[in-house]
Design a protein around this motif. Structure first.
Motif, short mmCIF file in Angstrom:
data_model
loop_
_atom_site.label_atom_id
_atom_site.label_comp_id
_atom_site.label_asym_id
_atom_site.label_seq_id
_atom_site.Cartn_x
_atom_site.Cartn_y
_atom_site.Cartn_z
N VAL A 171 0.85 -1.20 0.00
CA VAL A 171 0.00 0.00 0.00
C VAL A 171 0.88 1.25 0.00
O VAL A 171 1.87 1.31 0.75
CB VAL A 171 -0.93 0.00 1.23
CG1 VAL A 171 -1.77 1.28 1.29
CG2 VAL A 171 -1.82 -1.23 1.22
N ALA A 172 0.54 2.20 -0.84
CA ALA A 172 1.29 3.46 -0.90
C ALA A 172 0.62 4.49 0.00
O ALA A 172 -0.61 4.57 0.06
CB ALA A 172 1.32 3.97 -2.33
N LEU A 173 1.44 5.23 0.71
CA LEU A 173 0.94 6.35 1.52
C LEU A 173 1.45 7.62 0.84
O LEU A 173 2.65 7.92 0.91
CB LEU A 173 1.48 6.22 2.95
CG LEU A 173 0.87 7.08 4.03
CD1 LEU A 173 -0.63 6.80 4.20
CD2 LEU A 173 1.57 6.84 5.36
N LEU A 174 0.54 8.30 0.17
CA LEU A 174 0.94 9.45 -0.64
C LEU A 174 0.48 10.75 0.03
O LEU A 174 -0.52 10.77 0.76
CB LEU A 174 0.31 9.38 -2.03
CG LEU A 174 0.81 8.30 -2.99
CD1 LEU A 174 0.00 8.35 -4.27
CD2 LEU A 174 2.27 8.50 -3.31
N GLY A 175 1.20 11.79 -0.26
CA GLY A 175 0.78 13.10 0.26
C GLY A 175 1.92 14.08 0.23
O GLY A 175 3.09 13.68 0.24
N PRO A 176 1.61 15.36 0.17
CA PRO A 176 2.67 16.37 0.14
C PRO A 176 3.42 16.46 1.47
O PRO A 176 2.96 15.93 2.48
CB PRO A 176 1.91 17.67 -0.15
CG PRO A 176 0.52 17.41 0.29
CD PRO A 176 0.26 15.95 0.16
N SER A 177 4.54 17.13 1.45
CA SER A 177 5.33 17.30 2.68
C SER A 177 4.48 18.01 3.73
O SER A 177 3.75 18.96 3.42
CB SER A 177 6.57 18.15 2.40
OG SER A 177 7.44 17.41 1.59
N GLY A 178 4.56 17.57 4.97
CA GLY A 178 3.83 18.19 6.07
C GLY A 178 2.38 17.79 6.13
O GLY A 178 1.60 18.33 6.93
N SER A 179 2.00 16.80 5.33
CA SER A 179 0.58 16.42 5.32
C SER A 179 0.22 15.48 6.48
O SER A 179 -0.95 15.33 6.81
CB SER A 179 0.24 15.73 3.99
OG SER A 179 1.08 14.60 3.81
N GLY A 180 1.23 14.86 7.08
CA GLY A 180 0.96 13.98 8.22
C GLY A 180 1.34 12.53 7.97
O GLY A 180 1.04 11.65 8.79
N LEU A 220 2.66 0.02 -9.16
CA LEU A 220 3.15 -1.20 -8.49
C LEU A 220 2.39 -1.49 -7.19
O LEU A 220 2.52 -2.58 -6.62
CB LEU A 220 4.63 -1.05 -8.18
CG LEU A 220 5.57 -1.04 -9.39
CD1 LEU A 220 6.97 -0.63 -8.97
CD2 LEU A 220 5.61 -2.41 -10.05
N PHE A 221 1.61 -0.54 -6.68
CA PHE A 221 0.93 -0.73 -5.39
C PHE A 221 -0.46 -1.33 -5.58
O PHE A 221 -1.11 -1.11 -6.61
CB PHE A 221 0.81 0.60 -4.65
CG PHE A 221 2.13 1.13 -4.20
CD1 PHE A 221 2.74 0.62 -3.05
CD2 PHE A 221 2.79 2.12 -4.90
CE1 PHE A 221 3.97 1.10 -2.63
CE2 PHE A 221 4.01 2.62 -4.49
CZ PHE A 221 4.60 2.10 -3.35
N ASP A 222 -0.88 -2.08 -4.57
CA ASP A 222 -2.22 -2.66 -4.62
C ASP A 222 -3.27 -1.59 -4.31
O ASP A 222 -4.36 -1.59 -4.89
CB ASP A 222 -2.35 -3.78 -3.58
CG ASP A 222 -1.39 -4.92 -3.88
OD1 ASP A 222 -1.26 -5.27 -5.08
OD2 ASP A 222 -0.74 -5.43 -2.95
#
Lengths: 378, 234
Positions: free
Chosen positions: B41-50, B216-218
């Motif tokens: 699983v990918a955890l995506l988000g901009p810098s400082g998003s948590g 590549l992530f599910d």
């Protein structure tokens, strides 16, 4: 389990050894200071031990020739010898002299002794005791004079007939020995001009039969206190036992010097403690990231504390070894005797280990505060 | 795709607030999701998003403010930690992979990999054997005695992956594992993680910025200003 401390040290061995050598020099200075103190105490007692006397008879109301000016008439020795329990006596004189060797001044402490008495310098390692009452002397090897050297002192020339080793006065000056008449002449005989002037003033005597102290041995089983009290009562002199004289020397005369050295030693130890603490703290702070990773991957606080404390103690032990090497390689260069004894070294090792452990606590405290989350992110 | 539907990471209304009163900042707002065995699983988000806050909460490093956290079916957090030793849990159930490999510089490759198993009281011979197997699996078997400073970036990351797998974890938390690598090596590492997830039955949660890796992530979980949302793959 992998020893993290050992691996970390092996990884930066050069830095660790250099740091140990640096602290070692500081500890070496501490050891030398302790050695100087030991030398001071030992020097103070060398002369006393060498006399092998049981009693010291000195001028009334004085503490004896090592502490105060003490003068007695030489013939008092015969009266002392007549006391019950006294086995033998020897009259002694003491004075500071300045000799010259190759035009270089050498400060010495001269002792005159009755060559026909029980006393003879036991520290003699070469030559023979003084046999003639005039113009023979014994010198310590550190003066640099050799056997059969001829030394001009005052109006006379003295022949070196014996050499001693490690013979020093209570203040650490090298010892030289004369026969009693020669020593009395050196100390009490005025120049011809002085005698003329004294005669003009009405002073008739040119008596040189003054001495500074009498030492005595006693018969087996004799009570020193009783004999001393008897002599004091009848001869109006002061009597000390050998132990009392030794105590006067170590407690009264070298106490201030000893305290001074003690203060220096304590200050040096404190400085060494602060430096060890700072180095351990710096070493720990240099590993913030690694400690954070270790915490993150699950290393217990115990593992991290063990790593820091082990490094600290090892640093202390290596520094101590470096200090021992440093002090032993330098001790002979000091002008006064430096005595390094194993009990002092062992005590210092224990102190260093305690200081290392205490010093590491600051580092441990900082390490335990490191947030494992800091390992995450760039 | 996940090899089974056994939940390995489960968060319910999990939130984290830093500070108190007027100064309170809600880094992660109440979020709920599940990650299953074998999933990547990918955890995506901009810098400082948590993202980091979320991953450190799941990794039992940062204590959540509220909600529930289950790891491998066990309740780990519910108002407070439900286990006494979070570090023990980490070294037994979680493997970490970092952005800049973060190998311990004074340990060689073998020691870096065997460190956690040895802390778990694994037999040293078994730990070494496992380290050799992992290095062989990851194609760096000839680096067993090397120091981290002697490895290239790609080799270091492979060793870091080997370290994260050495304790047979149920979960791998990876923080931008490809950020320090070039595109080719980054793709190779991501493929390797994907392979690991399916072959070793591990749930892998990867914090990444790299949009090229998304295929590549599910699944993808997006974090934006503390809000966590699951995103359908296009």
């Amino acid at each position: 389990m992998i020893s993290l401390a050992q691996r970390d040290i092996a990884h930066s061995l050069g830095k660790f050894l250099t740091t140990s050598a640096g602290i070692g020099m500081l500890l070496g200075v501490v050891l030398i200071m302790i050695g100087v103190y030991r030398g001071l105490v030992d020097d103070a007692n060398i002369l006393l031990k060498d006399t092998q006397a049981k009693l010291w008879i000195v001028q009334q109301d004085t503490l004896g020739p090592f502490a105060e000016n003490s003068r007695l008439h030489e013939d008092v020795k015969y009266q002392i010898k007549a006391f019950e329990g006294i086995k033998d006596v020897s009259a002694l004189t003491f004075q500071n002299l300045q000799l010259y060797r190759n035009n270089q001044p050498i400060r010495v402490f001269a002792m005159g002794y009755d060559i026909h008495s029980f006393y003879t310098p036991h520290l003699l390692i070469e030559g023979r005791p003084i046999l003639a009452n005039h113009f023979e002397m014994i010198v310590d090897q550190k003066t640099g004079f050799k056997l059969h050297d001829e030394i001009v002192i005052g109006r006379d020339v003295f022949n070196v007939v014996g050499i001693t080793k490690d013979a020093v006065s209570s203040s650490g000056d090298l010892m030289v020995y004369f026969s009693l008449p020669d020593a009395q002449k050196l100390q009490f005989l005025s120049s011809n001009e002085q005698i003329r002037n004294d005669r003009a003033r009405g002073i008739k005597t040119t008596d040189t039969t003054t001495i500074n102290a009498i030492i005595a041995t006693v018969e087996a089983g004799a009570d020193l206190k009783t004999i001393g009290q008897e002599i004091e009562r009848w001869k109006h002199v002061k009597v000390f036992t050998q132990e009392e004289q030794s105590s006067l020397l170590t407690k009264n005369l070298i106490e201030r010097s000893a305290k001074q050295i003690g203060m220096f030693t304590v200050i040096l130890l404190l400085v060494a403690s602060v430096i060890i603490s700072l180095i351990i703290y710096t070493m720990t702070m240099g590993k913030i990231k690694e400690i954070a990773i270790l915490k993150l991957i699950g290393a217990s606080n115990g593992e991290i504390i063990k790593m820091i404390v082990q490094q600290s103690v090892l640093l202390g032990i290596l520094s101590f070894i470096a200090g021992m090497l440093f002090s032993h390689s330098l001790m002979d260069l000091f002008p006064k005797r430096t005595i390094l004894i194993s009990t002092d070294a062992f005590s210092l090792l224990v102190i260093v280990i305690i200081v290392s452990i205490l010093g590491s606590l600051v580092g441990v405290r900082s390490a335990l505060k490191i947030d494992p989350a800091s390992a995450i992110g760039g | 795709m996940p090899s089974s539907h056994q939940s390995v990471i489960k968060v319910e209304q999990l939130a984290k607030t830093y500070g108190k009163g007027e100064n309170a900042v809600m880094a992660i707002k109440e979020c709920s999701f599940e990650i299953f065995k074998g999933e990547t699983v990918a955890l995506l988000g901009p810098s400082g998003s948590g993202k980091t806050t979320l991953i450190t909460m799941i990794g039992c490093i940062t204590e959540p403010t509220q909600g529930k956290l289950y790891l491998d079916g066990e309740l780990i957090f519910d108002q407070h930690w439900r286990i006494n030793d979070t570090r023990k849990l980490r070294r037994q159930k979680i493997g970490f992979i970092f952005q800049s490999h973060n190998l311990i510089p004074f340990l060689n490759v073998e020691e870096n990999i065997t460190l956690v198993p040895l802390m778990n009281n694994t037999n040293p011979k078994e730990a070494t054997l496992k380290a050799k197997e992992l290095l062989e699996y990851l194609g760096v078997e000839n680096k067993l005695a090397a120091m981290p400073s002697q490895l290239s970036g790609g080799q270091s990351q492979r060793v870091a992956i080997a370290r994260s797998l050495a304790n047979n974890p149920k979960i791998i938390l990876a923080d931008e594992p490809t950020a320090a690598l070039d595109a080719e090596r980054a793709l190779s590492v991501m493929r390797l993680l994907k392979k690991l997830a399916t072959e070793q039955d591990v749930a892998i949660l990867v914090v990444t910025h790299d949009e090229r890796m998304i295929p590549l992530f599910d699944r993808i979980i997006r974090v934006n200003d503390g809000y966590v949302s699951e995103e359908a793959k296009s």
